[in-house]
Design an enzyme around this catalytic site. Sequence first.
Site, mmCIF file in Angstrom:
data_model
loop_
_atom_site.group_PDB
_atom_site.id
_atom_site.type_symbol
_atom_site.label_atom_id
_atom_site.label_comp_id
_atom_site.label_asym_id
_atom_site.label_seq_id
_atom_site.Cartn_x
_atom_site.Cartn_y
_atom_site.Cartn_z
ATOM 1 C CB SER A 156 -0.849 0.056 1.261
ATOM 2 O OG SER A 156 -1.603 -1.105 1.399
ATOM 3 C CD GLU A 203 -5.489 -2.671 -0.512
ATOM 4 O OE1 GLU A 203 -6.065 -2.718 -1.615
ATOM 5 O OE2 GLU A 203 -4.629 -1.832 -0.219
ATOM 6 C CE1 TYR A 227 -0.239 -6.038 5.078
ATOM 7 C CE2 TYR A 227 -1.909 -4.772 3.913
ATOM 8 C CZ TYR A 227 -0.847 -4.825 4.794
ATOM 9 O OH TYR A 227 -0.394 -3.668 5.394
ATOM 10 C CB CYS A 282 -5.859 -0.996 5.522
ATOM 11 S SG CYS A 282 -4.533 -1.416 4.374
#
Length: 378
Positions: A157, A376, A378, A336
């Site tokens: 990002s 988002e 991960y 995020c």
Amino acid sequence: MAQALSAQVSLSVRIGSDASTNRATGFKECNNICFNNKSWISTPLGLKAKNVQLKYQFKVQSTSVQQAGKSKVSVTPLELENAKEPPLNLYKPKEPYTATILSVERIVGPKAPGETCHIVIDHGGNVPYWEGQSYGIIPPGENPKKPGTPNTVRLYSIASTRYGDSFDGKTTSLCVRRAVYYDPETGKEDPSKQGICSNFLCDSKPGDKIKITGPSGKIMLLPEDPKATHIMIATGTGVAPFRGYLRRMFMEAVPTYHFGGLAWLFLGVANTDSLLYDDEFNSYLRDYPDNFRYDKALSRQEKNKSGGKMYVQDKIEEYSDEIFKLLDSGAHIYFCGLKGMMPGIQTTLKRVAEERGENWDEKLSQLKKNKQWHVEVY
Ligand code: FAD
Ligand code: A2P
């Protein structure tokens, strides 16, 4: 009506002391360009020299829509505001752009578990992006899983605004945590299994070349409405896109974007030494108390009400009434960082909705339909 006034402000820059020491002592002048005692941009490590004093001239623009005394930094080129659509995949893995590392700075203190670095990359204005997008990085070397083929791309990002940390549209900043592998039996770090790309990035030096792809991603783009409410939930490096949003809202003088809404950041990290960009965020709290809120969950330093680790979802629960009201009035909510935070967050939100006599599944599908829900992880 917004009237632009320009003022020349001289910034004093001291370069060259150890970033981790600065952090540990709370001293934030060295290694950063400061203005009104706020750290603004990292100094390229390539410029390291002990006790060098430089004077930089920044053109600072203030406008009548801002509160008195809160000057913002002018940015260029303003053509970066013109496009109607975000740039997408200008460079692909087969033909990446070769950029140059400008600086790598460890940004966590000595007691943080793990290492996180702020990395500034010079793309010469050739790989433009919008806040909330990501770059792909192709680490050098062979893919250990497919010998004979190059390493695959990893996404990061972007932690700066489209103007970059030097406000000229030529750089991109990333916030990268070293991926470390711990042997499950001994609990010790196994250097032979360290993450390839994050270690490459954190070990890189000013002047090193780096292959980038992208920009990519549309989910985390900042909605255009300057009066919107943004609730941002981050764990660790998940704070990256929010740093970009907040610099655009509170630090930069973008003539076509005058933020007058509410930005509320929830940040989950291990302890005070793991806090990321805390000085920047605190300066917005000081200067824009009506437009910015900032709540931290320090998992290894604080306890939640059941005596467990204090996670971001516990903070969300604490403010759930306000959050639900803001969502009902159209607020955007962003998540995020760690994938693992989502189940806990969903459970918390579901429980709160039930306590309020609402059906969470219906509410969630409405939020998604209205494009208020941005994830988002991960
Ligand atoms: P890899 O080499 O891919 O290894 C992955 C993991 O496996 C590591 O934890 C490593 O320690 C472990 N491992 C390696 N070898 C072995 C082995 N033999 N046995 C067992 N385990 C092993 N990351 C950030 O830091 N900042 C960001 O802003 C960021 N943004 C992202 C945005 C998106 C949209 C996505 C999808 C991901 C993002 N990431 C971010 C994660 C990033 O893309 C990488 O996945 C991360 O840096 C790890 O990559 P690596 O090459 O270092 O690790
Ligand atoms: P912890 O590691 O104490 O369990 P960082 O990447 O800088 O360590 O920050 C990630 C933060 O997210 C840490 O505080 C970590 O806590 C926390 N975390 C880990 N797992 C979860 C989870 N399932 N939900 C929410 N937060 C989590």
